[in-house]
Design an enzyme around this catalytic site. Structure first.
Site, PDB file in Angstrom:
ATOM      1  N   ASP A  43       0.831  -1.199   0.000  1.00  0.00           N
ATOM      2  CA  ASP A  43       0.000   0.000   0.000  1.00  0.00           C
ATOM      3  C   ASP A  43       0.868   1.252   0.000  1.00  0.00           C
ATOM      4  OD1 ASP A  43       0.983  -0.241   2.664  1.00  0.00           O
ATOM      5  OD2 ASP A  43      -0.893  -1.140   3.323  1.00  0.00           O
ATOM      6  N   ASN A  75      -7.155  -2.984  14.404  1.00  0.00           N
ATOM      7  CA  ASN A  75      -8.571  -3.088  14.071  1.00  0.00           C
ATOM      8  C   ASN A  75      -8.855  -4.213  13.082  1.00  0.00           C
ATOM      9  OD1 ASN A  75      -7.528  -2.073  11.705  1.00  0.00           O
ATOM     10  ND2 ASN A  75      -8.756  -0.200  11.690  1.00  0.00           N
ATOM     11  N   HIS A 134      -7.158  -4.760  10.198  1.00  0.00           N
ATOM     12  CA  HIS A 134      -6.831  -4.527   8.796  1.00  0.00           C
ATOM     13  C   HIS A 134      -5.582  -5.308   8.379  1.00  0.00           C
ATOM     14  CE1 HIS A 134      -4.262  -0.739   9.931  1.00  0.00           C
ATOM     15  NE2 HIS A 134      -3.427  -1.713   9.606  1.00  0.00           N
ATOM     16  N   GLU A 137      -9.264  -1.884   5.540  1.00  0.00           N
ATOM     17  CA  GLU A 137      -9.853  -1.534   6.820  1.00  0.00           C
ATOM     18  C   GLU A 137     -11.157  -2.312   7.049  1.00  0.00           C
ATOM     19  OE1 GLU A 137      -8.088   0.147   8.720  1.00  0.00           O
ATOM     20  OE2 GLU A 137      -7.282   2.003   7.884  1.00  0.00           O
TER      21      GLU A 137
END
Length: 253
Positions: A75, A145, A147, A152
């Protein structure tokens, strides 16, 4: 290294993170030596830094060359220059590429400084991965979280490389890098979940107390876009390496 039973994602609890890093490095070294043109999917951040340190050592010893290998980063922040102090391209240059012999033309980032071009960049990134035969080995961490990459919560299992909105927790975690929260980008381009699951091998690292809850959720919560890391379960060749602290919540699952 202890194999964890009763889970459908092969999980190994290590005494130290170095033990896991050495195992992942062993696999990467063997792959790059044996398969000419091997294709690696690589992350940034604290999680893989020990792996990269070991790979640099192997290269400097003369036992490993990346000259024929390909690297695709997971990313990159949207609308950020490659030489920005917080760009992932600059991070990878500092922590790996400047210290080994990766060909610059074989190092790939899903980056653009013009958001209007982002969808086209994402499509071309997918095409570039396919053009070299797909990812042989993908290295991942897991965000607090759930991801993976910047997929996400809310990311679909069939998602491909695309522009995403960054979760508030993800942005908060990046504040130290950017200085203040308002300087952290709100969007990024990431490999999709399906892109990652197409990799022939996936190796995942999770260390420390902050990862304990999400390791538990990854292994035991129903597979769901609310925790994209759960989609790793069922991949034909995936391994999760955790230290004892990151595994501490498993006994309460």
């Amino acid at each position: 290294m202890k194999s964890l039973s009763g889970v459908d994602l092969p999980t190994f609890v290590v005494e130290t993170r170095e033990e896991a890093e050495r195992e992942v490095v062993r696999e990467i070294v063997e792959l790059v030596r044996v398969r000419r043109g091997s294709v690696l999917g690589l992350p940034t951040g604290n999680t893989p830094i020990g792996v990269y340190r070991e790979l640099i050592g192997a290269h400097r010893s003369g036992s490993l060359s990346f000259a024929q290998a390909h690297a695709f980063n997971l990313d990159e922040y949207l609308d950020i220059e490659a030489d920005h102090p917080a760009s992932f391209e600059r991070w990878m240059e500092s922590h790996l590429f400047a210290n080994v012999d990766f060909d610059a033309a074989r190092r790939h980032f899903p980056s653009t400084t013009n958001s209007r071009d982002a969808d086209d960049v994402a499509r071309k990134y997918e095409s570039a991965i396919r053009a070299v035969g797909g990812l042989d080995l993908l290295l991942l961490g897991i965000g607090r979280n759930g991801h993976v990459g910047f997929n996400e919560p809310g990311s679909a299992r069939d998602s491909r490389t695309r522009v995403v909105e960054l979760h508030p927790m993800t942005r908060a975690d990046a504040t130290a890098t950017f200085g203040t929260l308002d300087q952290v980008p709100t969007q990024a381009i990431t490999m999709g979940v399906a892109t990652m699951l197409d990799a022939r091998r996936i190796r995942v690292l999770a260390f420390g107390e902050k990862k304990a809850a999400i390791v538990r959720d990854t292994l035991f919560e129903p597979q769901s876009s609310s925790c994209p890391a759960t989609f790793l379960r069922g991949h034909p060749d995936v391994k999760l390496f955790v230290d004892a602290v990151a595994a501490s919540a498993l006994q309460r699952a």
